[in-house]
Scaffold this motif. Structure first.
Motif, PDB file in Angstrom:
ATOM      1  N   LYS A 266       1.051  -1.121   0.184  1.00  0.00           N
ATOM      2  CA  LYS A 266      -0.028   0.077   0.279  1.00  0.00           C
ATOM      3  C   LYS A 266       1.226   0.765  -0.142  1.00  0.00           C
ATOM      4  O   LYS A 266       1.909   1.395   0.473  1.00  0.00           O
ATOM      5  N   LEU A 267       0.714   2.515  -0.915  1.00  0.00           N
ATOM      6  CA  LEU A 267       1.372   2.955  -0.839  1.00  0.00           C
ATOM      7  C   LEU A 267      -0.355   4.321  -0.767  1.00  0.00           C
ATOM      8  O   LEU A 267      -0.897   4.193  -1.315  1.00  0.00           O
ATOM      9  N   ALA A 268      -0.537   5.680   0.153  1.00  0.00           N
ATOM     10  CA  ALA A 268      -1.081   6.211   0.711  1.00  0.00           C
ATOM     11  C   ALA A 268      -0.582   7.718   0.583  1.00  0.00           C
ATOM     12  O   ALA A 268       0.158   8.113   0.838  1.00  0.00           O
ATOM     13  N   LEU A 269      -1.564   8.173   0.442  1.00  0.00           N
ATOM     14  CA  LEU A 269      -1.614   9.898   0.633  1.00  0.00           C
ATOM     15  C   LEU A 269      -1.932  10.396   1.255  1.00  0.00           C
ATOM     16  O   LEU A 269      -3.636  10.191   1.050  1.00  0.00           O
ATOM     17  N   TRP A 270      -1.994  11.330   2.281  1.00  0.00           N
ATOM     18  CA  TRP A 270      -2.890  12.276   3.930  1.00  0.00           C
ATOM     19  C   TRP A 270      -2.648  13.572   4.006  1.00  0.00           C
ATOM     20  O   TRP A 270      -1.650  13.926   3.449  1.00  0.00           O
ATOM     21  N   ASP A 271      -3.665  13.683   4.363  1.00  0.00           N
ATOM     22  CA  ASP A 271      -3.992  15.642   4.778  1.00  0.00           C
ATOM     23  C   ASP A 271      -2.916  15.858   6.127  1.00  0.00           C
ATOM     24  O   ASP A 271      -3.291  15.260   6.972  1.00  0.00           O
ATOM     25  N   GLN A 279      -5.901   9.756  -0.833  1.00  0.00           N
ATOM     26  CA  GLN A 279      -5.845   8.421  -1.571  1.00  0.00           C
ATOM     27  C   GLN A 279      -5.244   7.257  -1.629  1.00  0.00           C
ATOM     28  O   GLN A 279      -4.289   7.710  -1.081  1.00  0.00           O
ATOM     29  N   GLN A 280      -4.994   6.002  -2.523  1.00  0.00           N
ATOM     30  CA  GLN A 280      -3.843   5.350  -1.771  1.00  0.00           C
ATOM     31  C   GLN A 280      -4.406   4.800  -2.907  1.00  0.00           C
ATOM     32  O   GLN A 280      -4.862   4.572  -4.185  1.00  0.00           O
ATOM     33  N   TRP A 281      -3.041   3.583  -3.442  1.00  0.00           N
ATOM     34  CA  TRP A 281      -1.982   2.918  -4.562  1.00  0.00           C
ATOM     35  C   TRP A 281      -1.995   2.003  -3.608  1.00  0.00           C
ATOM     36  O   TRP A 281      -1.739   1.168  -3.428  1.00  0.00           O
ATOM     37  N   GLN A 282      -1.722   0.740  -5.067  1.00  0.00           N
ATOM     38  CA  GLN A 282      -0.699  -0.557  -4.584  1.00  0.00           C
ATOM     39  C   GLN A 282       0.019  -0.059  -5.285  1.00  0.00           C
ATOM     40  O   GLN A 282       0.295  -0.928  -6.962  1.00  0.00           O
ATOM     41  N   ALA A 300       8.600   9.631  -2.642  1.00  0.00           N
ATOM     42  CA  ALA A 300       8.798  10.932  -2.494  1.00  0.00           C
ATOM     43  C   ALA A 300       8.034  11.493  -3.466  1.00  0.00           C
ATOM     44  O   ALA A 300       7.179  10.994  -4.259  1.00  0.00           O
ATOM     45  N   PHE A 301       8.237  13.342  -3.660  1.00  0.00           N
ATOM     46  CA  PHE A 301       7.274  14.214  -4.377  1.00  0.00           C
ATOM     47  C   PHE A 301       7.769  14.383  -5.522  1.00  0.00           C
ATOM     48  O   PHE A 301       8.959  15.104  -5.541  1.00  0.00           O
ATOM     49  N   ILE A 302       7.164  13.627  -6.673  1.00  0.00           N
ATOM     50  CA  ILE A 302       7.822  14.300  -7.934  1.00  0.00           C
ATOM     51  C   ILE A 302       7.428  16.248  -7.804  1.00  0.00           C
ATOM     52  O   ILE A 302       8.461  17.337  -9.042  1.00  0.00           O
ATOM     53  N   SER A 303       6.660  15.785  -7.967  1.00  0.00           N
ATOM     54  CA  SER A 303       5.757  17.781  -7.645  1.00  0.00           C
ATOM     55  C   SER A 303       5.238  17.528  -7.108  1.00  0.00           C
ATOM     56  O   SER A 303       3.812  16.106  -6.341  1.00  0.00           O
ATOM     57  N   HIS A 304       3.792  17.705  -6.844  1.00  0.00           N
ATOM     58  CA  HIS A 304       2.363  18.235  -6.080  1.00  0.00           C
ATOM     59  C   HIS A 304       1.344  17.221  -7.187  1.00  0.00           C
ATOM     60  O   HIS A 304       0.622  17.196  -6.298  1.00  0.00           O
ATOM     61  N   ASN A 305       1.443  16.726  -8.278  1.00  0.00           N
ATOM     62  CA  ASN A 305       0.496  16.048  -8.903  1.00  0.00           C
ATOM     63  C   ASN A 305       1.396  14.462  -8.600  1.00  0.00           C
ATOM     64  O   ASN A 305       0.637  13.563  -9.752  1.00  0.00           O
ATOM     65  N   TRP A 319       3.019   8.327  -9.877  1.00  0.00           N
ATOM     66  CA  TRP A 319       1.708   7.815  -9.228  1.00  0.00           C
ATOM     67  C   TRP A 319       1.286   9.151  -9.319  1.00  0.00           C
ATOM     68  O   TRP A 319       1.729  10.433  -9.398  1.00  0.00           O
ATOM     69  N   GLU A 320      -0.220   9.214  -9.948  1.00  0.00           N
ATOM     70  CA  GLU A 320      -0.457  10.384 -10.551  1.00  0.00           C
ATOM     71  C   GLU A 320      -1.620  10.938  -8.757  1.00  0.00           C
ATOM     72  O   GLU A 320      -2.419  10.031  -8.530  1.00  0.00           O
ATOM     73  N   ILE A 321      -0.997  11.936  -8.452  1.00  0.00           N
ATOM     74  CA  ILE A 321      -2.601  12.695  -7.618  1.00  0.00           C
ATOM     75  C   ILE A 321      -3.354  13.134  -8.172  1.00  0.00           C
ATOM     76  O   ILE A 321      -3.229  14.377  -8.751  1.00  0.00           O
ATOM     77  N   LYS A 322      -4.836  13.219  -7.637  1.00  0.00           N
ATOM     78  CA  LYS A 322      -5.609  13.550  -8.193  1.00  0.00           C
ATOM     79  C   LYS A 322      -5.681  14.781  -7.929  1.00  0.00           C
ATOM     80  O   LYS A 322      -5.112  15.107  -6.955  1.00  0.00           O
ATOM     81  N   ASN A 323      -6.385  15.529  -8.806  1.00  0.00           N
ATOM     82  CA  ASN A 323      -6.322  16.702  -8.499  1.00  0.00           C
ATOM     83  C   ASN A 323      -7.170  17.588  -7.699  1.00  0.00           C
ATOM     84  O   ASN A 323      -6.928  19.009  -6.979  1.00  0.00           O
TER      85      ASN A 323
END
Length: 326
Positions: A266-271, A279-282, A300-305, A319-323
């Protein structure tokens, strides 16, 4: 992305309740899987450890292999701990008893050091390689200043160390261990600045390189984000799993988000402020692997998205981060 590969990975992953978003890019870095990996704070570089390729240093922008290093010639490579300095000048690698420092500009080695009384559990390195931090199995944490040879031993922990982090200038350390404690401490005096307590062993810690936040997580269900200045809790990550282990953590450059990886793929993004999962990915698994699993070694973050991950499958993935998360 080749769709036949996507279908194969989904079959290998078994029955899943939800179809996870696929990576937008994949790069094979180790054919037979890796032991460990680290990604630079700016997502420019990655270092990956495996038996087949030793220690491989990659330029992620061009997916180019820059260097291959070995701790010992003509022997299997068992490097399980690695760190890249915040300024991308050096890489610190460690097996159980030996740690080594490598220069990014030319790939040359700057030194090997040996531990005799304990084994290495985790490592961190400051800008320019001026300071090294070594977490050990006996509960000690050693801070080394290379210019003077000074070695400070932090003895605040009573049981083995599991995870460590250090500020880019080498002045502050965050360490977590089996004694249910994480400590933020001053590397000049070894004085404890803040104590972060958990109900079980602390398995992962991370520092925001700009000095805003600390992250600590234990072996059960408590993962927390702290204000470094005040020592107060900012948020607790909100998840329903009875047990959630983290193997990788990275704060976004703007301090709004935190990305985590787990041994469960699991890979996840949190506030950061609310602890809500956004958001989460595998991550992908090696073809024909049994069981179909992978550990997320680094993120790591490549960019804000966009995020990039390295996992035990030996694959780097974007991985793409939703807008709506930006």
């Amino acid at each position: 992305m080749k769709y036949p590969l996507l279908f194969l990975l989904l079959i290998l992953s078994g029955c899943e309740k939800l179809l996870q978003p696929a990576p937008s890019q994949q790069f094979l870095h180790v054919a037979n899987g890796s032991y460990a990996a680290a990604i630079s704070d700016d997502a420019q570089y990655a270092v990956v450890s495996s038996i087949t390729d030793g220690i491989a240093f990659w330029d992620l922008n061009n997916n180019a292999l820059l260097y291959q290093w070995q701790h010992k010639a003509d022997t299997d490579n068992y490097v399980f701990s690695m760190a890249i300095s915040h300024d991308n000048s050096v890489v610190l690698t460690a097996d159980q008893h030996t740690f080594a420092l490598w220069q990014v500009n030319d790939g040359k080695n700057r030194g090997f050091w040996q531990l005799d009384a304990a084994t290495v559990r985790d490592v961190a390195v400051s800008n320019n390689g001026d300071h090294l931090l070594i977490g050990k199995s006996n509960g000690g944490v050693q801070h080394i200043t290379l210019a003077t040879g000074r070695r400070l031993e932090f003895l605040g922990h009573t049981e083995r160390i599991n995870s460590i982090a250090m500020s880019p200038n080498g002045r502050y350390a965050l360490t977590g261990g089996n004694d249910y404690k994480a400590y933020l401490w001053d590397t000049k005096s070894a004085q404890i600045i803040h104590t972060f307590s958990h109900p079980s062993r602390v398995t992962k810690v991370a520092l925001d390189p700009t000095g805003r936040y600390a992250f600590t997580a234990d072996s059960k269900d408590l993962a927390q984000i702290w204000d470094i200045q005040t020592g107060e809790q900012i948020s607790r990550l909100q998840f329903s799993a009875r047990q959630q282990i983290f193997s990788a953590v990275r704060f976004s450059p703007d301090g709004r988000f935190i990305a985590t990886g787990a041994p469960s793929r699991k890979l996840a993004l949190w506030d950061v402020q609310t602890g809500q999962e956004l958001q989460q990915w595998q991550v992908s698994v090696k073809p024909n692997s049994r069981p179909a699993s992978a550990v997320v070694h680094a993120v790591a973050f490549i960019s804000h998205n966009q995020l990039i991950s390295e996992s035990s499958s030996g694959i780097a993935e974007v991985w793409e981060i939703k807008n709506e998360s930006n």
